[in-house]
Design an enzyme around this catalytic site. Sequence first.
Site, short mmCIF file in Angstrom:
data_model
loop_
_atom_site.label_atom_id
_atom_site.label_comp_id
_atom_site.label_asym_id
_atom_site.label_seq_id
_atom_site.Cartn_x
_atom_site.Cartn_y
_atom_site.Cartn_z
N LYS A 59 2.42 -3.05 -9.01
CA LYS A 59 2.67 -4.49 -8.91
C LYS A 59 1.39 -5.29 -9.17
O LYS A 59 1.41 -6.34 -9.81
CB LYS A 59 3.23 -4.84 -7.53
CG LYS A 59 4.65 -4.33 -7.30
CD LYS A 59 5.09 -4.57 -5.87
CE LYS A 59 6.46 -3.99 -5.59
NZ LYS A 59 6.90 -4.20 -4.19
N SER A 76 2.44 -5.61 -2.28
CA SER A 76 2.86 -4.74 -1.18
C SER A 76 4.16 -4.03 -1.51
O SER A 76 4.95 -4.52 -2.32
CB SER A 76 3.03 -5.60 0.08
OG SER A 76 3.25 -4.79 1.20
N ASP A 77 4.38 -2.89 -0.89
CA ASP A 77 5.65 -2.18 -1.04
C ASP A 77 5.97 -1.43 0.25
O ASP A 77 5.06 -0.90 0.90
CB ASP A 77 5.59 -1.19 -2.21
CG ASP A 77 6.98 -0.71 -2.57
OD1 ASP A 77 7.72 -1.47 -3.23
OD2 ASP A 77 7.37 0.41 -2.16
N THR A 78 7.26 -1.42 0.59
CA THR A 78 7.71 -0.78 1.84
C THR A 78 8.86 0.18 1.54
O THR A 78 9.75 -0.15 0.76
CB THR A 78 8.21 -1.84 2.84
OG1 THR A 78 7.14 -2.74 3.13
CG2 THR A 78 8.68 -1.20 4.15
N SER A 113 2.51 -0.13 1.98
CA SER A 113 1.20 -0.12 1.33
C SER A 113 0.88 -1.52 0.82
O SER A 113 1.78 -2.27 0.44
CB SER A 113 1.17 0.84 0.15
OG SER A 113 1.27 2.18 0.59
#
Length: 193
Positions: A59, A76-78, A113
């Site tokens: 991203k 961010s990524d979840t 993250s």
Amino acid sequence: MIFNKFKDKHIVLASSSPRRQELFKKLGIDFSIKIKEIEENYPLNLKEEEITNYLAILKAEAFEGEINKNEFVVTSDTIVWYKNSALEKPKNKKQAIEMLQKLSGTHHKVITSVCIKSTEVQKVFFDTTIVYFKQLTSDEISYYVEKYKPFDKAGAYGIQEWIGFIGVTKIEGSYFNVMGLPVHKLYEELLKI
């Protein structure tokens, strides 16, 4: 003020998530929002935080060549990690119900993250929280999915919504990480940078 060092820097939050935007505001940092649509695909051999690290970097890389020297981009990524696989966002009602049935009466990891990128630096970090659910009834699951439509949430639930109030019995780690942003770690990393 704590964030005086950012007075000459501009922070861009690259997220359409209302939860992340709300948490960012509560940190007390001035920021703007820029969103780039990307295909969130990752190599299938990746596991746990390898997936979220990879996607957060992916991203951030979408902004390559567009960041000026006074900017930081935060991505961010979840994911929800359950029984050695990632539960991402459900595509429909059926998938959401199936995911919640899996998570019912057991525990799972929520991994988020974050990537902070500027022209000079790229920093990636992650946080993990373990979430325990009570045994949910089929009525509780159906009610939640119908009323809250959790199709934009990893694992098909938002801990800050009804299902979190009645279903989550315990967490180990950061509550805000489950919402999609480990703000305690983000704060520390921004101060370091």
